[in-house]
Design an enzyme around this catalytic site. Structure first.
Site, mmCIF file in Angstrom:
data_model
loop_
_atom_site.group_PDB
_atom_site.id
_atom_site.type_symbol
_atom_site.label_atom_id
_atom_site.label_comp_id
_atom_site.label_asym_id
_atom_site.label_seq_id
_atom_site.Cartn_x
_atom_site.Cartn_y
_atom_site.Cartn_z
ATOM 1 N N ASP A 93 0.828 -1.209 0.000
ATOM 2 C CA ASP A 93 0.000 0.000 0.000
ATOM 3 C C ASP A 93 0.863 1.260 0.000
ATOM 4 O OD1 ASP A 93 -2.062 -1.783 0.280
ATOM 5 O OD2 ASP A 93 -2.757 -1.031 2.214
ATOM 6 N N HIS A 130 -5.824 2.561 -4.135
ATOM 7 C CA HIS A 130 -5.797 2.858 -2.699
ATOM 8 C C HIS A 130 -6.249 4.297 -2.467
ATOM 9 C CE1 HIS A 130 -4.779 1.810 1.358
ATOM 10 N NE2 HIS A 130 -3.736 2.607 1.472
ATOM 11 N N HIS A 178 -4.394 9.616 0.511
ATOM 12 C CA HIS A 178 -4.426 8.689 1.640
ATOM 13 C C HIS A 178 -5.198 9.331 2.792
ATOM 14 C CE1 HIS A 178 -3.119 5.805 4.685
ATOM 15 N NE2 HIS A 178 -2.833 5.012 3.661
ATOM 16 N N HIS A 182 3.932 -2.149 3.022
ATOM 17 C CA HIS A 182 3.905 -0.780 2.506
ATOM 18 C C HIS A 182 5.190 -0.457 1.756
ATOM 19 C CE1 HIS A 182 0.999 -0.979 5.789
ATOM 20 N NE2 HIS A 182 0.357 0.012 5.186
#
Length: 227
Positions: free
Chosen positions: A44, A95, A99, A189
């Site tokens: 991610d 995603h 964020h 990540h």
């Protein structure tokens, strides 16, 4: 202060975001396939111009395919990395546009952001079919928009807290060895994180990938999860 007002507000928040968030996690656990010898590595918060190429090199060296859930605005700045992910056989998922947590994101903003994010990946030649919400925070508007766009929501089974600034590569590797079993989706990540966190994730994988391969695990992308 009117207690009825605050009670109604709290109930609305529960229905809008808390129940979808924790309900999705429960549904994912109930639908988890039986234990097998496949692992699903997912990453991610990227792509990152420093760390993502290093990670792609490592995955290529071990002939491992993974799934990358990219932040659309970041992906827009690094189209060559998106192209390389596809070239190397990885899955590119979405995603979000930025964020941001969906817990308190209003419906109109949720739908607008998802539309813009999907459009960016389409323009990059990587149309999204899979979506992971930042922090796994869903809301009703997001789930409805995913359904309209035929996007599949993706959660995870294992985290190693690899984004933290006070963890080491050895600690990440130990968590991955201890927590992982066959059939798991692992959430790691390649972007963001504190104090250069993705570098420690890569170092941990450099140690763990050979162990997993010696143990007979194979690796696949989330579009084959449960098949």
């Amino acid at each position: 202060m009117n207690p009825l007002f605050f009670g109604t507000l709290g109930a609305a928040a529960l229905c809008y975001s808390v129940v979808p968030t924790y309900g999705s996690k429960l549904v994912h656990r109930l639908r988890r396939p039986q234990e097998n010898r496949t692992l699903y590595l997912t990453f991610d918060d990227g792509p990152d111009p420093v760390y993502t190429p290093q990670l792609l090199d490592l995955l290529a060296a071990h002939n491992v395919r993974a799934s990358f859930f990219v932040v659309a605005q970041t992906a827009q700045r690094h189209p060559a990395l998106i192209a390389r992910m596809q070239r190397d056989g990885h899955l590119v998922g979405l995603h979000a546009l930025r964020h941001r947590s969906g817990m308190l994101q209003p419906p109109a903003e949720t739908c607008r952001d998802l539309r813009r994010a999907a459009c960016i990946l389409q323009q990059l030649g990587a149309p999204a079919r899979y979506y992971r919400a930042p922090w796994g925070h869903w809301n009703l508007a997001c789930l409805a928009a995913l359904r309209r766009r035929s996007l599949t929501p993706v959660l995870w089974d294992v985290m190693a807290e690899d984004w933290r600034g006070d963890t080491t590569a050895d600690e990440i590797a130990q968590k991955l060895r201890r927590r992982t079993r066959g059939g798991d989706i692992l959430c790691l990540h390649d972007g963001r994180g504190a104090n250069g966190a993705p570098a420690r994730t890569i170092a941990a994988l450099r140690a763990v990938l050979p162990d997993w391969k010696r143990a007979g695990f194979r690796f696949d992308t989330v579009n084959h999860y449960g098949t």
